[in-house]
Design an enzyme around this catalytic site. Structure first.
Site: not given
Ligand code: GFB
Length: 316
Positions: A19, A24, A113-116, A171-172, A187, A195, A210
């Site tokens: 990968g 990563v 590699l996993g995830s938090s 990893p976090t 993410h 944005k 969001w």
């Molecule tokens: O980074 P994120 O998509 O993943 O979202 P998670 C983190 C937080 O940011 C959530 C908010 O509370 C989202 O609602 N957020 C605010 C946004 N604005 C935005 C935006 O424009 N885009 C996105 N994407 N989020 C993921 C997991 O969780 O993290 C995976 O779904 C993995 O499995 C990854 O572990 C590291 O931290 O919530």
């Protein structure tokens, strides 16, 4: 077998980064260039990691000494929530194919590699490695988390049954060079950067976040993560997985304000509470990693600046 310090020398070794085009994987390739090893890679056209017979044929031809497994289907909260089957199936196939074949090929050492997000939604904070399987998962990413838990258990079981030196790192939330800036699948950190950059360029007065902005997340710069993974490959040969993070977190709202400062966006931050928050907090306890001799070096603000610099060049 109990957790222990070991000394695995990468010098002269054939090291496969599975990968290597991802965020990563590409950081690992950059980092491994400072080691006296031979880096092996193959892209998606050359090998589909979901196909067992192809993975077996390729690995048995190349016979790497050492394997890093960052290869995975990854994405942000919306991508995870809306593609449960792909996140579960693809990740199970990739990890099972590589880990099983690594044993057949007598790979000396493998790091998965996993995830938090493998930890329970309401795990005690900061989360030590022992929080695993202590409670229900966060529904928005349970499919990905189940696959990653299976991957770390595969490493543990191959160590127990066959004596394979396979380890796992958790990893976090990561960000940095080669991140995904697509607003539907990314993410939070690259999404807000993209944005805000677009809003500034268009003279828009607001950007939508969001959720409520109150969830807290811990962010690690991907080049720091790669450095930690190489460190673990060299020094760690234990049964249990190891958390990889900074040990500090902040709210999504505070993150948005930091990114706005770096990008130079001065408009309003509006919340779309119709979008999910996900887990309220997932701060890693990094005591085990620091006891193994590694701590993060890049501050969040420096990492955001470097990422934005890279993003601007990529757009040009
Ligand atoms: O980074 P994120 O998509 O993943 O979202 P998670 C983190 C937080 O940011 C959530 C908010 O509370 C989202 O609602 N957020 C605010 C946004 N604005 C935005 C935006 O424009 N885009 C996105 N994407 N989020 C993921 C997991 O969780 O993290 C995976 O779904 C993995 O499995 C990854 O572990 C590291 O931290 O919530």
């Amino acid at each position: 077998m109990t957790d222990r310090i070991s000394h695995y020398d990468l010098k002269g070794k054939s090291v496969w980064v599975a990968g290597h085009k991802g965020m990563v994987g590409s950081a690992l390739v950059r980092r491994l260039q400072n080691e006296d090893c031979e880096i092996t890679t193959v892209d998606r056209q050359g090998l589909d990691l979901r196909r067992q017979s192809d993975v077996e044929a390729w690995m048995k031809g190349v016979r790497p000494d050492c394997v890093f497994v960052p290869a995975a289907k990854v994405g942000g909260i919306l991508a995870n929530d809306s593609h449960p089957a792909e996140f579960l199936y693809e990740n199970l196939m990739i990890e099972a194919n590589i880990i099983h074949t690594a044993r057949e090929c007598d790979v000396e050492k493998l790091l998965f590699l996993g995830s938090s997000c493998i930890y329970p939604k309401f795990a005690r904070q900061p989360m030590t490695e022992t929080e695993l399987l202590e409670g229900p998962l966060e529904p928005t990413n349970e499919w990905y988390a189940i696959a990653k838990i299976a991957g770390l258990k595969l490493c543990e079981s191959y160590r127990l049954q066959y004596g394979c030196n396979f380890i796992s790192a958790m990893p976090t939330n990561l960000y940095g060079i080669n991140d995904n800036f697509d607003l539907q699948s990314s993410h939070v950190l690259p999404a807000l950067m993209a944005k805000m950059h677009a809003a500034k360029a268009e003279g828009a007065s607001e950007v939508v976040l969001w959720g409520t902005g109150t969830p807290k997340r811990e962010f690690l710069f991907v080049d720091d993560c790669a450095d930690a993974l190489v460190h673990l490959m060299k020094v760690y040969s234990g049964q249990g997985h190891v958390n990889v993070g900074t040990g500090t977190d902040l709210s999504i709202r505070d993150l948005a304000e930091l990114i706005a400062d770096v990008v130079g966006f001065e408009g309003a931050l509006i919340q779309d509470t119709g979008k999910p928050d996900g887990t309220p907090r997932k701060l890693l306890d990094v005591t085990k990693l620091s006891d193994l001799g590694w701590t993060a070096k890049t501050s969040l603000i420096d990492g955001i600046r470097q990422t934005y610099g890279w993003y601007l060049k990529a757009l040009a």
